[in-house]
Motif scaffolding. Sequence first.
Motif, PDB file in Angstrom:
ATOM      1  N   ALA A 221      -5.589  -9.252  -4.027  1.00  0.00           N
ATOM      2  CA  ALA A 221      -6.504  -8.696  -2.904  1.00  0.00           C
ATOM      3  C   ALA A 221      -6.471  -7.410  -2.611  1.00  0.00           C
ATOM      4  O   ALA A 221      -7.259  -7.036  -1.666  1.00  0.00           O
ATOM      5  N   ASP A 222      -6.391  -6.363  -3.554  1.00  0.00           N
ATOM      6  CA  ASP A 222      -6.164  -5.041  -3.289  1.00  0.00           C
ATOM      7  C   ASP A 222      -7.786  -4.503  -3.649  1.00  0.00           C
ATOM      8  O   ASP A 222      -8.145  -4.816  -4.805  1.00  0.00           O
TER       9      ASP A 222
ATOM     10  N   THR B 230       0.724  -1.353   0.028  1.00  0.00           N
ATOM     11  CA  THR B 230       0.130   0.028   0.039  1.00  0.00           C
ATOM     12  C   THR B 230       0.787   1.286  -0.051  1.00  0.00           C
ATOM     13  O   THR B 230       0.587   2.077  -0.941  1.00  0.00           O
ATOM     14  N   ALA B 231       2.056   1.425   0.916  1.00  0.00           N
ATOM     15  CA  ALA B 231       2.713   2.550   0.845  1.00  0.00           C
ATOM     16  C   ALA B 231       3.534   2.569  -0.327  1.00  0.00           C
ATOM     17  O   ALA B 231       3.989   3.959  -0.562  1.00  0.00           O
ATOM     18  N   LEU B 232       3.820   1.771  -1.131  1.00  0.00           N
ATOM     19  CA  LEU B 232       4.215   1.862  -2.351  1.00  0.00           C
ATOM     20  C   LEU B 232       3.547   2.770  -3.325  1.00  0.00           C
ATOM     21  O   LEU B 232       4.185   3.747  -3.974  1.00  0.00           O
ATOM     22  N   PHE B 233       2.343   2.467  -3.425  1.00  0.00           N
ATOM     23  CA  PHE B 233       1.397   3.299  -4.199  1.00  0.00           C
ATOM     24  C   PHE B 233       0.655   4.593  -3.499  1.00  0.00           C
ATOM     25  O   PHE B 233       0.282   5.414  -4.319  1.00  0.00           O
ATOM     26  N   GLU B 234       0.697   4.665  -2.186  1.00  0.00           N
ATOM     27  CA  GLU B 234       0.067   5.638  -1.552  1.00  0.00           C
ATOM     28  C   GLU B 234       0.978   6.069  -0.497  1.00  0.00           C
ATOM     29  O   GLU B 234       0.664   5.908   0.614  1.00  0.00           O
ATOM     30  N   PRO B 235       2.285   6.721  -0.914  1.00  0.00           N
ATOM     31  CA  PRO B 235       3.095   7.007   0.207  1.00  0.00           C
ATOM     32  C   PRO B 235       2.680   8.439   1.046  1.00  0.00           C
ATOM     33  O   PRO B 235       2.196   9.281   0.213  1.00  0.00           O
TER      34      PRO B 235
ATOM     35  N   SER C 136       0.155   6.122  -9.532  1.00  0.00           N
ATOM     36  CA  SER C 136      -1.380   5.778  -8.861  1.00  0.00           C
ATOM     37  C   SER C 136      -1.976   7.008  -8.602  1.00  0.00           C
ATOM     38  O   SER C 136      -1.625   7.734  -7.652  1.00  0.00           O
ATOM     39  N   PRO C 137      -3.056   7.273  -9.226  1.00  0.00           N
ATOM     40  CA  PRO C 137      -3.725   8.560  -9.072  1.00  0.00           C
ATOM     41  C   PRO C 137      -4.266   8.801  -7.749  1.00  0.00           C
ATOM     42  O   PRO C 137      -4.301   9.838  -7.143  1.00  0.00           O
TER      43      PRO C 137
ATOM     44  N   PHE D  39      10.115   1.290   1.047  1.00  0.00           N
ATOM     45  CA  PHE D  39      10.264   0.979  -0.404  1.00  0.00           C
ATOM     46  C   PHE D  39      11.148   2.086  -0.958  1.00  0.00           C
ATOM     47  O   PHE D  39      11.243   3.203  -0.854  1.00  0.00           O
ATOM     48  N   VAL D  40      12.270   1.478  -1.486  1.00  0.00           N
ATOM     49  CA  VAL D  40      13.301   2.413  -2.255  1.00  0.00           C
ATOM     50  C   VAL D  40      13.129   1.771  -3.834  1.00  0.00           C
ATOM     51  O   VAL D  40      13.361   0.557  -3.908  1.00  0.00           O
TER      52      VAL D  40
END
Length: 703
Positions: free
Chosen positions: A422-423, A233-238, A357-358, A316-317
Motif C-alpha cells: 500500500a506504500d 512510515t516513520a521507520l523509513f523516514e524518521p 531508505s534514500p 520503532f526500536v
Amino acid sequence: MIPEHEVKALLRGIGVTVPDGVTASGPREIAEAARGLAPPLVLKAHGPGLLHKSDAGAVRLGLGSAAEAAVAAGEMRERLAARGITPEGFLVEEQAAPGVELIFGLVLDPGFGPVVLAGLGGVWTEVLRDTALRLCPIDRDGAREMLASLRGHPLLTGHRGAPGVDMDSLVELLVRLGGDGGLWEDLDLGEFELNPVIASADGVVAVDARYVPGDAGPDARPAGTPGEPTDFTALFEPRKVAVVGASTTRPGFGNMFLEFYKLTGVPVVAVHPEADHIAGVPAVRTAADTGADYALVAVPAARCAGVVRQATGIPFVQVMSGGFGELGRPDLEEELTEAAREAGTRLLGPNCMGVYSPRGGQTFVGGRQGPPGSVAVISQSGGLAGEVIKVGERRGLAFSRVVTVGNSADVTPAELLRWLAADPETSAAGLYLEDPRGGRALFEALMAVRGRMPVAMLVGGRSAQGRRAAASHTGGLAGDGRVWRAVAGQSGAALVTGQDDLIGALAFFQAHAARAVPGDPGVLVIGPSGGANVLAADVLDGAGLALGPLPERAREALTALGVGVGSSLANPLEIPVGPRAPAELVRDAIGAIVSRRPYPDVVAHVNVQSFFTYGDAAEPLYAYARHLAEAQTLLPGTRVTLVTRNGECAPPGVEDEVRAIASGAGIPVYRSVEGAAVAIAAGKRFARARTGVMDGPPPATEP
C-alpha cells in the motif's frame, strides 16, 4: 497411529470412496466376518510396530476367499511374532480394480501450517517423487493446477490408448482434504496420507490410509494474519534517530552509525550515561529523552531489554545486537519483546542491521546513498541486504525501502510486505528469508498482494527447511523445501536461487511491472551469431519460455530490410550487430515483427567483445543501445530486455553508459541470457497473477 479402518470410516464420512471391508481380532473370526466380501481380497494387520505394513510383511493381496484370508492371517501373525510384533487385529477388504496409483496427503509444515500434497503414488512415490504441494485451503482450480503440474499428468488424461481417469473425482477428493471446510480443518496434524489412491475412468478409491496425529495439538498451527496494522512510515523516514551504544573511548558499531547519519543528514542524537557529545553529535542520558522516531541499539544482548524499556515514546526500536534466539538464548529474546511491549514500541530485530531508505535518509551501509526509487527489499540477513543495495544500485536499481528483520521477534516480514503493497513509493519487492517464522502470515500476505505488486523471493536453507523424522511419504516429501515452491506457485511470487537472480528480477520489475503485457510464454530473440542464438534459445526454453515462429508477413518486411541474406528468417532472428553493422537495424527489425505479431517480450543480445575486436570505438555500441531504446519507446505494449554478452571486454565505463541509455527507456540490462531468462519468467509470472490466471505449471524460475 490411528488404525486404518478408523481412518477409512472418517473418509466415508466426508464422501470419499474406500473399499468394502471388515475387521477381525484373529484368523478364526476372519473366516466368518469376511464371508460376504467379493474376492479377490486384501489382508492387513494393524497395531503397534506396523506403521509401514508392507515393510513388515503385514499385507497380503489377491486372496481368493474368506477362508484363504483366515489362513493367511495365521501365517502373518506367526511371521510378525518372530519379529517381536503382536498385531491388535486384522482388516480384510475387497481388492480394488487396477488403475493409476496416486498419493494424496496432508501434513503440518512447521512454518506454514497445513499443506496438501498430490502425486504419483504406490511404488512410484519414492522413486519419482513426482508431487505437487499447496498450502491449505485450496479451491477446485488450485486442485486442477496441482494435478496438471505433475510430470505424470498424461497418465491421468489417457496415454497410449488407455482411457483417462475421472479427473472431477480426483479434484473433489483434493478439495475434501484441503479445501474450505475440508478434513485438514478437523485433524490434529500430524500427517495424513492416502497411498495409493487408485484412479480410473470409473472414479477413485482410497485403498490405503494412514493418520498420525500431531503431538502438540491444534494450537501448534502457525498463526495467520496479525491484528491492527502498523504504519511503518516513520521507520523509513524518521524525523530524528537515536543511537544507543556509541562510545567515547572504544568506537564500535554505534559510532559507525553516527557517522552514517551525519552523512545522510538525518537529525541524530546519541544516548550515553555520561557524555554530552560523541563525535560531534549531542548526547542524552536515556532513550526516552531523545524525541526520536527511531532508535538503534548496539549494546551487548544482556543489556538490550533494559535499554528498550526506556524507549517510551519512540515508535520503532532496532536491536542490532546478536546473541538471542539464534544463539540458543530464547529467554533473552522473550525478555526483549516483553520490554518492547512495556515501552509501547515496535521492535525490529534483534540481530539485524537496520533500514535503508534514500528518501528518508535511513541507512546501514557506508558511502553516499543512491537515488530514491520504487524497489523494496525485506531481508533476514543484513549482510546480504547490504550486497543487494550496493550491487543493485551499481546495476541501476533504485530503492524505496530496504529493511532487515533478523530474528523477527516482533516486526515480521509478513506485516512489512502488506504495508509495502500500500506504500505509494513502492512498486516491487524482494524477499530474502531463511526461517519461515510467521510463515502462515507471510503466505497470507503474499496472497493479499498477488497480482497487485510483483515479488521475488530468495530463500536460504530450503533443503533443510522442515526436515524431521517423517512417519509418512507425505511428511518426507513436504519437508524438503517444496513448500516454498508451493508458496510461490499459489501467490504468483517468483522464487529465485541466487543473489544475482534476485537483483535481476527486481530490475525487470522496476523497468516493466507497470506495462500491461500478457503473461503468455512467448518471447522473440534477436541478435548476432547463429551459435549464440541457438544457445539463447536453449536457455529460454529451459526457463519455460516459448520462441514462437515469425509470421509470414514479418518475413516479407524483414527481407525488405535486407535481413535474412545468408541466414534463415526464424525465431531466434539473426541480424548483423557490430561496429560496422547498421545500428538502426535492431529497431526496424523488432518493429517489423512485433507490429505483425505482438510478442510480449523481446530479448536483444549483443556480443560486446566484437565491438572492440573489430573496431576501436564505443559509439557504434551506444548507437545500437539508442536504437533499441527507440524500439521500446515505440512499443509500450512490449517488454524489451538487453543482454550485453562478454561485457567485461569493453573499456571501463562503457557498460555503465550502455546501461544508462537502456534504462532511460525502461529496458533492463543483463550480462547473460541465463540471468535475463530468470527475470523474464518472473515478469511473466506476475503478469499471469495480475490477470488472475495461473495456468498450470509456471515458467521454471526455480529448480
